[in-house]
Design a protein around this motif. Structure first.
Motif, short mmCIF file in Angstrom:
data_model
loop_
_atom_site.label_atom_id
_atom_site.label_comp_id
_atom_site.label_asym_id
_atom_site.label_seq_id
_atom_site.Cartn_x
_atom_site.Cartn_y
_atom_site.Cartn_z
N THR A 8 0.68 -1.29 0.08
CA THR A 8 -0.14 -0.34 -0.08
C THR A 8 0.75 1.37 -0.12
N ALA A 9 2.17 0.59 0.69
CA ALA A 9 3.13 2.24 0.92
C ALA A 9 3.16 3.08 -1.02
N ASP A 19 10.80 6.07 1.70
CA ASP A 19 11.52 4.22 1.85
C ASP A 19 12.57 4.45 0.72
N SER A 20 12.36 4.82 -0.67
CA SER A 20 13.87 4.75 -1.88
C SER A 20 14.50 5.42 -0.73
N ARG A 25 20.17 4.98 1.37
CA ARG A 25 21.52 5.05 1.93
C ARG A 25 22.09 3.88 2.94
N ARG A 26 21.19 2.48 2.67
CA ARG A 26 21.70 1.07 3.15
C ARG A 26 22.49 0.75 1.88
N ARG A 27 22.13 0.86 1.13
CA ARG A 27 22.91 0.84 -0.08
C ARG A 27 24.63 1.35 -0.47
N SER A 118 8.67 -1.95 -4.16
CA SER A 118 9.58 -1.54 -5.08
C SER A 118 11.00 -0.65 -4.36
N SER A 119 10.95 -0.50 -3.19
CA SER A 119 11.67 0.82 -2.17
C SER A 119 13.05 -0.15 -2.71
#
Length: 277
Positions: A8-9, A19-20, A25-27, A118-119
């Motif tokens: 739903t996001a 979220d993307s 930042r994680r990547r 998808s993020s």
């Protein structure tokens, strides 16, 4: 197995963007913690640049520009191809990163969280842009140290940056799809290797007209040739640069758009299928 969380996001654009950004930042943190992969991916085109300039440069340069040619002439000729190889090399790392997430259970954990699925992919794509930009700066810096010079103006350099960005988007989404389709990280690391080799079968290191008939036909119509020729024309790099620039540019942009759209749709289908398991 837990039921998949409805995405739903994706209907909430601010949430999807947030979220993307988190996944980006994680990547980026992964890139900082494991710099060896980045060094290897960027080092590969630099090795090719040094090898071809210092081993073959004098002979190939004389063949390109006549008796007055040499290493400088050949350096100018191959630099656009090496920039393209840098984009392709970094894209290979994206396939590895996606496959790692898919095979180590990371995505299964994300499915239990209220985030846009998808993020996860857009984070990989954003990280690839950061890594590619750094790689292009380093490779171009090495070329400048070796003597590469361009008379391109600001608009031409803007065109170079725009085309390389389009190419990065196309090859990144393509390798995202390769990473999703792979059943192991080893497979994901091998499948995109042809992207690094294609410049050798195009106009990257020798003029297309110098190739044998069958190979000449393939080189003339494969996607990387118009991209390399457009970069060469914008940079004014090498003999005959700028000839047919408009046609080459249209083909280059067209190929990038087709590859991006096709790869995006393929990636989405693969990701939804694997995330639903």
């Amino acid at each position: 197995m837990s039921a998949p969380v409805t995405d739903t996001a994706t209907l909430d654009r601010p949430r999807l963007v947030a979220d993307s950004a988190t996944m980006l930042r994680r990547r980026v943190r992964h890139l900082r913690r494991y710099p060896s992969l980045t060094i290897m991916l960027i080092g590969q085109p630099i090795v090719f640049l040094l090898l071809f300039v210092f081993v073959f440069g004098a002979t190939m340069g004389a063949g390109l520009a006549g008796p007055g040619g040499g290493r400088d002439a050949y350096l100018a000729f191959i630099t656009p191809a090496v920039l393209l190889m840098t984009v392709a090399s970094v894209a290979l790392g994206t396939a590895i990163g996606v496959a790692t997430d898919m095979t180590e259970g990371v995505v299964a954990r994300f499915r239990t969280m209220a985030i846009a699925r998808s993020s996860v992919l857009t984070g990989h794509v954003g990280g690839a842009f950061v890594q590619t930009a750094a790689g292009l700066v380093v490779v171009l810096g090495v070329a400048l140290l070796l003597g590469f010079r361009s008379g391109a103006g600001p608009l031409a350099w803007l065109g170079v940056a725009g085309l390389l960005a389009l190419l990065t988007l196309a090859l990144t989404w393509l390798t995202v799809a390769f990473g999703l389709a792979a059943r192991s990280v080893e497979t994901a690391s091998n499948t995109p290797m042809f992207l690094v080799l294609l410049p050798f079968l195009g106009s990257g290191f020798v003029p297309v007209d110098s190739l044998p008939a069958g190979l000449r036909w393939f080189a003339a119509y494969q996607p990387f040739t118009p991209v390399i020729d457009t970069l060469r024309g914008l940079l004014g790099a090498g003999p005959g640069s700028g000839a047919g620039l408009g046609t080459d540019a249209a083909l280059a942009v067209g190929w990038c758009v087709v590859i991006t759209v096709g790869s995006l749709l393929w990636s989405r289908r693969l990701y939804e299928a694997r995330a639903a398991r």
